[in-house]
Scaffold this active site. Structure first.
Site, PDB file in Angstrom:
ATOM      1  N   ASP A  19       0.822  -1.210   0.000  1.00  0.00           N
ATOM      2  CA  ASP A  19       0.000   0.000   0.000  1.00  0.00           C
ATOM      3  C   ASP A  19       0.856   1.260   0.000  1.00  0.00           C
ATOM      4  O   ASP A  19       0.565   2.234  -0.702  1.00  0.00           O
ATOM      5  CB  ASP A  19      -0.936   0.009   1.208  1.00  0.00           C
ATOM      6  CG  ASP A  19      -1.994  -1.071   1.129  1.00  0.00           C
ATOM      7  OD1 ASP A  19      -1.993  -1.844   0.149  1.00  0.00           O
ATOM      8  OD2 ASP A  19      -2.826  -1.145   2.042  1.00  0.00           O
ATOM      9  N   ASP A  66      10.862   1.339  14.383  1.00  0.00           N
ATOM     10  CA  ASP A  66      10.221   0.056  14.681  1.00  0.00           C
ATOM     11  C   ASP A  66       9.030   0.317  15.583  1.00  0.00           C
ATOM     12  O   ASP A  66       9.140   1.037  16.579  1.00  0.00           O
ATOM     13  CB  ASP A  66      11.215  -0.878  15.377  1.00  0.00           C
ATOM     14  CG  ASP A  66      10.733  -2.312  15.414  1.00  0.00           C
ATOM     15  OD1 ASP A  66       9.592  -2.543  15.881  1.00  0.00           O
ATOM     16  OD2 ASP A  66      11.477  -3.212  14.988  1.00  0.00           O
ATOM     17  N   GLN A  91       2.005  -6.177  11.387  1.00  0.00           N
ATOM     18  CA  GLN A  91       2.143  -7.614  11.115  1.00  0.00           C
ATOM     19  C   GLN A  91       0.788  -7.986  10.531  1.00  0.00           C
ATOM     20  O   GLN A  91      -0.185  -8.178  11.253  1.00  0.00           O
ATOM     21  CB  GLN A  91       2.445  -8.391  12.386  1.00  0.00           C
ATOM     22  CG  GLN A  91       2.875  -9.839  12.160  1.00  0.00           C
ATOM     23  CD  GLN A  91       1.883 -10.708  11.385  1.00  0.00           C
ATOM     24  OE1 GLN A  91       2.001 -10.851  10.154  1.00  0.00           O
ATOM     25  NE2 GLN A  91       0.905 -11.266  12.071  1.00  0.00           N
ATOM     26  N   SER A  92       0.729  -8.097   9.215  1.00  0.00           N
ATOM     27  CA  SER A  92      -0.570  -8.125   8.530  1.00  0.00           C
ATOM     28  C   SER A  92      -0.994  -9.486   8.000  1.00  0.00           C
ATOM     29  O   SER A  92      -2.010  -9.587   7.321  1.00  0.00           O
ATOM     30  CB  SER A  92      -0.551  -7.124   7.365  1.00  0.00           C
ATOM     31  OG  SER A  92       0.472  -7.465   6.436  1.00  0.00           O
ATOM     32  N   TYR A 103       3.413 -11.032  19.430  1.00  0.00           N
ATOM     33  CA  TYR A 103       4.137 -10.113  18.549  1.00  0.00           C
ATOM     34  C   TYR A 103       3.153  -9.320  17.690  1.00  0.00           C
ATOM     35  O   TYR A 103       3.303  -8.104  17.504  1.00  0.00           O
ATOM     36  CB  TYR A 103       5.103 -10.894  17.664  1.00  0.00           C
ATOM     37  CG  TYR A 103       5.797 -10.045  16.627  1.00  0.00           C
ATOM     38  CD1 TYR A 103       6.819  -9.168  16.983  1.00  0.00           C
ATOM     39  CD2 TYR A 103       5.424 -10.111  15.284  1.00  0.00           C
ATOM     40  CE1 TYR A 103       7.447  -8.376  16.036  1.00  0.00           C
ATOM     41  CE2 TYR A 103       6.048  -9.325  14.333  1.00  0.00           C
ATOM     42  CZ  TYR A 103       7.059  -8.465  14.710  1.00  0.00           C
ATOM     43  OH  TYR A 103       7.669  -7.683  13.766  1.00  0.00           O
ATOM     44  N   THR A 133      -9.052  -2.980   9.225  1.00  0.00           N
ATOM     45  CA  THR A 133      -9.211  -4.133   8.341  1.00  0.00           C
ATOM     46  C   THR A 133     -10.584  -4.766   8.469  1.00  0.00           C
ATOM     47  O   THR A 133     -11.208  -4.727   9.545  1.00  0.00           O
ATOM     48  CB  THR A 133      -8.147  -5.209   8.658  1.00  0.00           C
ATOM     49  OG1 THR A 133      -8.444  -6.426   7.962  1.00  0.00           O
ATOM     50  CG2 THR A 133      -8.126  -5.527  10.155  1.00  0.00           C
ATOM     51  N   TYR A 159      -4.777 -11.449  14.583  1.00  0.00           N
ATOM     52  CA  TYR A 159      -4.607 -10.272  13.740  1.00  0.00           C
ATOM     53  C   TYR A 159      -5.834  -9.370  13.823  1.00  0.00           C
ATOM     54  O   TYR A 159      -5.723  -8.157  14.062  1.00  0.00           O
ATOM     55  CB  TYR A 159      -4.361 -10.683  12.286  1.00  0.00           C
ATOM     56  CG  TYR A 159      -4.425  -9.520  11.318  1.00  0.00           C
ATOM     57  CD1 TYR A 159      -3.435  -8.541  11.323  1.00  0.00           C
ATOM     58  CD2 TYR A 159      -5.475  -9.391  10.410  1.00  0.00           C
ATOM     59  CE1 TYR A 159      -3.494  -7.458  10.440  1.00  0.00           C
ATOM     60  CE2 TYR A 159      -5.540  -8.327   9.535  1.00  0.00           C
ATOM     61  CZ  TYR A 159      -4.548  -7.360   9.551  1.00  0.00           C
ATOM     62  OH  TYR A 159      -4.615  -6.291   8.693  1.00  0.00           O
ATOM     63  N   LYS A 163      -6.056  -5.553  15.503  1.00  0.00           N
ATOM     64  CA  LYS A 163      -6.493  -4.397  14.720  1.00  0.00           C
ATOM     65  C   LYS A 163      -7.717  -3.733  15.341  1.00  0.00           C
ATOM     66  O   LYS A 163      -7.869  -2.508  15.271  1.00  0.00           O
ATOM     67  CB  LYS A 163      -6.773  -4.824  13.278  1.00  0.00           C
ATOM     68  CG  LYS A 163      -5.525  -4.966  12.421  1.00  0.00           C
ATOM     69  CD  LYS A 163      -4.857  -3.618  12.218  1.00  0.00           C
ATOM     70  CE  LYS A 163      -3.772  -3.656  11.170  1.00  0.00           C
ATOM     71  NZ  LYS A 163      -3.204  -2.309  10.903  1.00  0.00           N
ATOM     72  N   HIS A 189      -7.267  -6.030  -0.553  1.00  0.00           N
ATOM     73  CA  HIS A 189      -6.841  -5.292  -1.742  1.00  0.00           C
ATOM     74  C   HIS A 189      -5.481  -5.821  -2.192  1.00  0.00           C
ATOM     75  O   HIS A 189      -4.574  -5.989  -1.402  1.00  0.00           O
ATOM     76  CB  HIS A 189      -6.826  -3.787  -1.493  1.00  0.00           C
ATOM     77  CG  HIS A 189      -6.217  -3.370  -0.191  1.00  0.00           C
ATOM     78  ND1 HIS A 189      -6.810  -3.611   1.026  1.00  0.00           N
ATOM     79  CD2 HIS A 189      -5.065  -2.727   0.080  1.00  0.00           C
ATOM     80  CE1 HIS A 189      -6.053  -3.141   1.995  1.00  0.00           C
ATOM     81  NE2 HIS A 189      -4.978  -2.608   1.451  1.00  0.00           N
ATOM     82  N   ARG A 194       1.661  -7.418  -4.108  1.00  0.00           N
ATOM     83  CA  ARG A 194       1.200  -8.132  -2.919  1.00  0.00           C
ATOM     84  C   ARG A 194       2.226  -9.192  -2.546  1.00  0.00           C
ATOM     85  O   ARG A 194       2.852  -9.826  -3.419  1.00  0.00           O
ATOM     86  CB  ARG A 194      -0.145  -8.796  -3.210  1.00  0.00           C
ATOM     87  CG  ARG A 194      -0.815  -9.458  -2.008  1.00  0.00           C
ATOM     88  CD  ARG A 194      -1.149  -8.471  -0.931  1.00  0.00           C
ATOM     89  NE  ARG A 194      -2.438  -8.732  -0.317  1.00  0.00           N
ATOM     90  CZ  ARG A 194      -2.751  -8.375   0.915  1.00  0.00           C
ATOM     91  NH1 ARG A 194      -1.857  -7.768   1.678  1.00  0.00           N
ATOM     92  NH2 ARG A 194      -3.967  -8.601   1.395  1.00  0.00           N
TER      93      ARG A 194
END
Length: 329
Positions: A19, A66, A91-92, A103, A133, A159, A163, A189, A194
């Site tokens: 992105d 970071d 971390q996606s 993490y 997301t 995840y 988020k 997306h 990607r």
């Protein structure tokens, strides 16, 4: 010199991501001065892969930072004093979040908190976009089988949970400190940029390798999982539009069309004149401990309030990805 000083400054966390690479190009075309953060790793050649041309030409100014180190985030934001911050670093990967739950939480929620605190203390004029997301919805949807800004959120992965934590932090800072913070609730997306461990590019790359005689198997998980897939180029425009509003709000960005992983596989293999039944296998290791079965977004609010538009169809997006790998392999 005066013209340079009048340029808007944008800071992109995770500048080397899919992105960010498209957003950086878009913002440069808009006349922005673009800055980005990258995380140091032991393979420097891979740190700027998606933005190599911009980096080589010094069109994007990079800083090491970071998300698990708040001091580094504060230092960058304090130094740059950006007009707009696009917080895209994360971390996606959903599957990896089951392997690295703490993490994932530290980076996605703790990292967002670090950005918000840095802005509050050192750059309160900055407008902040947070990359939320569709994974936050989990398996919840409204009566019309769509998800929108008001749909209940019950995530089904570490995840998604991380988020949602970050998303609510954004609400809290927006309301508590009168900060301009908004979340883009983006559905899947994709693009040729990607990561190849995400299902769209994994399917396309492996199918191309099969077509060229370089592979004989594509291993996947749940073929029945349904997603709403759009092109990253369209979605970064929506991110920018959100920060051009007078008041911060959250917006869903989605195509409104849901397709299964099997639909994706069938389309790609058909384009390459291959029979998926000969090559596709489902493996248990790619199954999620708790599956998200269905996503379909309603982006009516973004289309009406932002004037956001979709320019890519699912087919034109996948065709672009196929062409990319056919030419690259």
């Amino acid at each position: 010199m005066k013209q340079q000083e009048n340029k808007k400054k944008a800071l992109l966390t995770g500048a080397n991501g899919q992105d960010s690479s498209y957003l950086a190009e878009f913002l440069l075309e808009k006349g922005y001065e673009v800055y980005g953060t990258i995380r140091r790793n032991s393979v420097p050649e891979s740190q700027t892969t998606r933005i190599e041309e911009l980096h080589t030409k010094n069109l994007i100014k990079l800083h090491y930072a970071d998300l698990t180190d708040p001091i580094s985030i504060e230092s960058v934001i304090n130094e740059i004093q950006p007009d707009e911050i696009y917080h895209l670093a994360a971390q996606s990967h959903v599957q990896i979040s089951f392997d690295l739950p703490k993490y994932t939480l530290d980076v996605n929620a703790g990292g967002t908190l670090a950005v918000l605190e840095a802005v509050r203390k050192f750059s309160p004029h900055s407008k902040v976009y947070h990359a939320a997301t569709s994974e936050m919805f989990g398996n919840k949807y409204d009566d019309d089988f769509s998800q929108r800004e008001t749909t209940p959120m019950v995530p089904v992965s570490p995840y998604g949970c991380s988020k949602l934590y970050a998303h609510t932090l954004c609400h809290n800072y927006r309301n508590s400190y009168n900060m301009f913070v908004c979340s883009g609730i983006l559905f899947n997306h994709e693009s040729p940029r990607r990561g190849i461990n995400f299902v769209t590019n994994k399917v396309v790359l492996e199918a191309v390798k099969i077509k060229k005689g370089l592979s004989n198997k594509l291993s996947l998980g749940n073929l029945d999982a349904k997603r709403d897939w759009g092109h990253a180029k369209d979605y970064v425009v929506g991110m920018w539009l959100m920060l051009q509003q007078e008041k911060p709000e959250d917006f869903v960005l989605a195509t409104g069309v849901s397709r299964s992983v099997k639909d994706l596989v069938d389309y790609v293999f058909s384009k390459l004149e291959l029979d998926p039944q000969k090559y596709v296998v489902c493996e248990e290791k790619y199954m999620r401990p708790e599956e998200l079965h269905y996503l379909k977004g309603d982006s009516s609010k973004a289309r009406e309030k932002l004037g956001w538009e979709i320019t890519y169809t699912f087919e034109s997006m996948i065709d672009e990805m196929i062409d990319y790998w056919m030419n690259k392999m």
